[in-house]
Write a protein that holds these residues in place. Structure first.
Motif, PDB file in Angstrom:
ATOM      1  N   ARG A 115      10.516  40.407 -27.470  1.00 34.72           N
ATOM      2  CA  ARG A 115      11.820  39.740 -27.418  1.00 34.72           C
ATOM      3  C   ARG A 115      12.023  39.056 -26.065  1.00 34.72           C
ATOM      4  NH1 ARG A 115      16.176  43.975 -28.805  1.00 34.72           N
ATOM      5  NH2 ARG A 115      15.615  44.731 -26.764  1.00 34.72           N
ATOM      6  N   GLU A 116      11.637  39.709 -24.989  1.00 32.28           N
ATOM      7  CA  GLU A 116      11.781  39.129 -23.655  1.00 32.28           C
ATOM      8  C   GLU A 116      10.852  37.926 -23.483  1.00 32.28           C
ATOM      9  OE1 GLU A 116      13.191  38.510 -19.783  1.00 32.28           O
ATOM     10  OE2 GLU A 116      14.039  39.467 -21.539  1.00 32.28           O
ATOM     11  N   SER A 117       9.629  38.019 -23.978  1.00 33.28           N
ATOM     12  CA  SER A 117       8.688  36.890 -23.908  1.00 33.28           C
ATOM     13  C   SER A 117       9.222  35.692 -24.687  1.00 33.28           C
ATOM     14  CB  SER A 117       7.324  37.292 -24.459  1.00 33.28           C
ATOM     15  OG  SER A 117       6.735  38.258 -23.653  1.00 33.28           O
ATOM     16  N   LEU A 118       9.792  35.956 -25.850  1.00 33.45           N
ATOM     17  CA  LEU A 118      10.364  34.891 -26.667  1.00 33.45           C
ATOM     18  C   LEU A 118      11.539  34.237 -25.940  1.00 33.45           C
ATOM     19  CD1 LEU A 118      10.527  33.315 -29.317  1.00 33.45           C
ATOM     20  CD2 LEU A 118      11.982  35.153 -30.197  1.00 33.45           C
ATOM     21  N   ARG A 119      12.396  35.046 -25.349  1.00 36.42           N
ATOM     22  CA  ARG A 119      13.549  34.506 -24.610  1.00 36.42           C
ATOM     23  C   ARG A 119      13.082  33.596 -23.477  1.00 36.42           C
ATOM     24  NH1 ARG A 119      15.812  35.115 -20.126  1.00 36.42           N
ATOM     25  NH2 ARG A 119      14.700  36.989 -19.533  1.00 36.42           N
ATOM     26  N   ILE A 120      12.073  34.014 -22.735  1.00 33.68           N
ATOM     27  CA  ILE A 120      11.546  33.222 -21.620  1.00 33.68           C
ATOM     28  C   ILE A 120      10.976  31.898 -22.139  1.00 33.68           C
ATOM     29  CG2 ILE A 120       9.710  33.121 -19.870  1.00 33.68           C
ATOM     30  CD1 ILE A 120      10.233  36.204 -19.504  1.00 33.68           C
ATOM     31  N   MET A 121      10.221  31.945 -23.234  1.00 31.63           N
ATOM     32  CA  MET A 121       9.643  30.728 -23.803  1.00 31.63           C
ATOM     33  C   MET A 121      10.739  29.766 -24.245  1.00 31.63           C
ATOM     34  SD  MET A 121       8.971  28.968 -26.884  1.00 31.63           S
ATOM     35  CE  MET A 121       9.175  30.152 -28.171  1.00 31.63           C
ATOM     36  N   LEU A 122      11.778  30.278 -24.891  1.00 31.08           N
ATOM     37  CA  LEU A 122      12.877  29.431 -25.358  1.00 31.08           C
ATOM     38  C   LEU A 122      13.656  28.831 -24.192  1.00 31.08           C
ATOM     39  CD1 LEU A 122      14.179  31.615 -28.327  1.00 31.08           C
ATOM     40  CD2 LEU A 122      12.876  29.487 -28.483  1.00 31.08           C
ATOM     41  N   GLU A 123      13.792  29.581 -23.102  1.00 33.32           N
ATOM     42  CA  GLU A 123      14.490  29.071 -21.917  1.00 33.32           C
ATOM     43  C   GLU A 123      13.679  27.987 -21.214  1.00 33.32           C
ATOM     44  OE1 GLU A 123      15.220  32.562 -19.555  1.00 33.32           O
ATOM     45  OE2 GLU A 123      17.126  32.970 -20.550  1.00 33.32           O
ATOM     46  N   LYS A 124      12.363  28.118 -21.214  1.00 33.44           N
ATOM     47  CA  LYS A 124      11.498  27.169 -20.512  1.00 33.44           C
ATOM     48  C   LYS A 124      11.241  25.896 -21.306  1.00 33.44           C
ATOM     49  CE  LYS A 124       8.752  30.300 -17.684  1.00 33.44           C
ATOM     50  NZ  LYS A 124       7.379  30.775 -17.438  1.00 33.44           N
ATOM     51  N   THR A 125      11.323  25.973 -22.622  1.00 37.08           N
ATOM     52  CA  THR A 125      10.902  24.843 -23.455  1.00 37.08           C
ATOM     53  C   THR A 125      12.013  23.824 -23.621  1.00 37.08           C
ATOM     54  OG1 THR A 125       9.417  26.330 -24.639  1.00 37.08           O
ATOM     55  CG2 THR A 125       9.871  24.202 -25.658  1.00 37.08           C
ATOM     56  N   SER A 126      11.738  22.639 -23.132  1.00 37.79           N
ATOM     57  CA  SER A 126      12.687  21.534 -23.204  1.00 37.79           C
ATOM     58  C   SER A 126      12.462  20.734 -24.487  1.00 37.79           C
ATOM     59  CB  SER A 126      12.489  20.659 -21.966  1.00 37.79           C
ATOM     60  OG  SER A 126      12.503  19.306 -22.242  1.00 37.79           O
ATOM     61  N   ILE A 127      13.550  20.366 -25.140  1.00 35.60           N
ATOM     62  CA  ILE A 127      13.465  19.538 -26.345  1.00 35.60           C
ATOM     63  C   ILE A 127      12.877  18.177 -25.990  1.00 35.60           C
ATOM     64  CG2 ILE A 127      14.790  18.379 -28.151  1.00 35.60           C
ATOM     65  CD1 ILE A 127      14.596  21.355 -28.619  1.00 35.60           C
ATOM     66  N   GLN A 128      13.188  17.676 -24.807  1.00 28.83           N
ATOM     67  CA  GLN A 128      12.654  16.388 -24.364  1.00 28.83           C
ATOM     68  C   GLN A 128      11.128  16.425 -24.330  1.00 28.83           C
ATOM     69  OE1 GLN A 128      14.247  13.543 -23.830  1.00 28.83           O
ATOM     70  NE2 GLN A 128      12.380  12.487 -23.283  1.00 28.83           N
ATOM     71  N   HIS A 129      10.569  17.510 -23.818  1.00 30.43           N
ATOM     72  CA  HIS A 129       9.112  17.647 -23.752  1.00 30.43           C
ATOM     73  C   HIS A 129       8.506  17.674 -25.160  1.00 30.43           C
ATOM     74  CE1 HIS A 129       5.215  18.867 -22.196  1.00 30.43           C
ATOM     75  NE2 HIS A 129       5.188  19.776 -23.134  1.00 30.43           N
ATOM     76  N   ILE A 130       9.132  18.421 -26.059  1.00 28.15           N
ATOM     77  CA  ILE A 130       8.640  18.493 -27.444  1.00 28.15           C
ATOM     78  C   ILE A 130       8.745  17.113 -28.103  1.00 28.15           C
ATOM     79  CG2 ILE A 130       9.025  19.490 -29.729  1.00 28.15           C
ATOM     80  CD1 ILE A 130      10.090  22.001 -28.301  1.00 28.15           C
ATOM     81  N   ALA A 131       9.851  16.408 -27.870  1.00 26.83           N
ATOM     82  CA  ALA A 131      10.043  15.079 -28.468  1.00 26.83           C
ATOM     83  C   ALA A 131       8.980  14.095 -27.977  1.00 26.83           C
ATOM     84  CB  ALA A 131      11.446  14.554 -28.160  1.00 26.83           C
ATOM     85  N   LYS A 132       8.609  14.198 -26.711  1.00 31.15           N
ATOM     86  CA  LYS A 132       7.549  13.329 -26.183  1.00 31.15           C
ATOM     87  C   LYS A 132       6.225  13.633 -26.883  1.00 31.15           C
ATOM     88  CE  LYS A 132       9.493  12.322 -21.664  1.00 31.15           C
ATOM     89  NZ  LYS A 132       9.425  12.540 -20.224  1.00 31.15           N
ATOM     90  N   ASP A 133       5.937  14.924 -27.087  1.00 29.03           N
ATOM     91  CA  ASP A 133       4.714  15.302 -27.807  1.00 29.03           C
ATOM     92  C   ASP A 133       4.761  14.820 -29.254  1.00 29.03           C
ATOM     93  OD1 ASP A 133       3.645  16.476 -25.548  1.00 29.03           O
ATOM     94  OD2 ASP A 133       4.014  18.546 -26.197  1.00 29.03           O
ATOM     95  N   LEU A 134       5.948  14.827 -29.853  1.00 24.42           N
ATOM     96  CA  LEU A 134       6.121  14.312 -31.214  1.00 24.42           C
ATOM     97  C   LEU A 134       5.800  12.816 -31.245  1.00 24.42           C
ATOM     98  CD1 LEU A 134       7.178  14.882 -34.147  1.00 24.42           C
ATOM     99  CD2 LEU A 134       9.419  14.165 -33.308  1.00 24.42           C
ATOM    100  N   ASP A 135       6.333  12.076 -30.295  1.00 25.74           N
ATOM    101  CA  ASP A 135       6.098  10.636 -30.215  1.00 25.74           C
ATOM    102  C   ASP A 135       4.615  10.311 -30.027  1.00 25.74           C
ATOM    103  OD1 ASP A 135       8.803  10.178 -30.550  1.00 25.74           O
ATOM    104  OD2 ASP A 135       9.203   9.895 -28.406  1.00 25.74           O
ATOM    105  N   LYS A 136       3.902  11.192 -29.318  1.00 22.94           N
ATOM    106  CA  LYS A 136       2.473  10.984 -29.079  1.00 22.94           C
ATOM    107  C   LYS A 136       1.610  11.441 -30.259  1.00 22.94           C
ATOM    108  CE  LYS A 136       2.864  11.743 -24.086  1.00 22.94           C
ATOM    109  NZ  LYS A 136       2.572  12.710 -23.012  1.00 22.94           N
ATOM    110  N   GLY A 137       2.232  12.078 -31.248  1.00 22.24           N
ATOM    111  CA  GLY A 137       1.467  12.571 -32.395  1.00 22.24           C
ATOM    112  C   GLY A 137       0.763  13.896 -32.116  1.00 22.24           C
ATOM    113  N   LEU A 138       1.184  14.606 -31.065  1.00 22.58           N
ATOM    114  CA  LEU A 138       0.557  15.881 -30.719  1.00 22.58           C
ATOM    115  C   LEU A 138       1.154  17.052 -31.486  1.00 22.58           C
ATOM    116  CD1 LEU A 138       0.344  15.370 -26.842  1.00 22.58           C
ATOM    117  CD2 LEU A 138      -1.485  15.052 -28.529  1.00 22.58           C
ATOM    118  N   VAL A 139       2.414  16.891 -31.948  1.00 22.33           N
ATOM    119  CA  VAL A 139       3.096  17.920 -32.742  1.00 22.33           C
ATOM    120  C   VAL A 139       3.757  17.252 -33.937  1.00 22.33           C
ATOM    121  CG1 VAL A 139       3.487  19.474 -30.760  1.00 22.33           C
ATOM    122  CG2 VAL A 139       5.226  17.782 -31.356  1.00 22.33           C
TER     123      VAL A 139
END
Length: 143
Positions: A115-139
């Motif tokens: 649960r703590e690891s998941l919380r840390i990952m969710l706090e660190k992960t930016s939607i902007q970063h994921i969206a950029k990876d989406l635009d690049k076709g990486l996700v």
């Protein structure tokens, strides 16, 4: 792990941020098509996220959902807590009401670290970063 509403909300916000980065707004039909989600349910989720200020919306022929330029620092945890609350980070892994440090359930200690690891990952992960990876076709948001 996340509710269906939370899954749709995360995917929708990722898509909205991706579209907003090019200065456009995303309509509900377009969002649902790209994230493979039911329209009425997703519309309610996005209305709630709009009320909370995570996304913005405008009505009319040129309306839709978007994020403002300075709002690209949305974190996954913002969406998860807005939709599902914080029970994922505080609740018992088995749903036992009396689970605590003094009266742990059978998986308490192991679940606590996950649960703590998941919380840390969710706090660190930016939607902007994921969206950029989406635009690049990486996700991808749908199969």
């Amino acid at each position: 792990m996340f509710s269906k509403a939370c899954e749709y909300g995360i995917r929708a916000v990722i898509y909205i941020v991706s579209v907003s980065s090019s200065g456009k707004k995303a309509g509900i039909k377009d969002i649902c098509k790209h994230i493979k989600a039911p329209e009425p349910f997703t519309a309610k989720i996005l209305q709630n996220l709009s009320r909370l200020g995570i996304v913005k919306s405008t009505k009319g022929p040129h309306g839709g959902f978007y994020v403002e330029e300075g709002a690209h620092d949305i974190r996954l945890i913002d969406i998860v807590t807005a939709i599902d609350g914080d029970k994922l980070f505080t609740g018992c892994g088995l749903g036992v009401d009396v689970c605590s440090e003094k009266k742990p359930c059978p998986i308490h200690n192991e679940f606590k670290s996950i649960r703590e690891s998941l919380r840390i990952m969710l706090e660190k992960t930016s939607i902007q970063h994921i969206a950029k990876d989406l635009d690049k076709g990486l996700v991808f948001l749908k199969t």
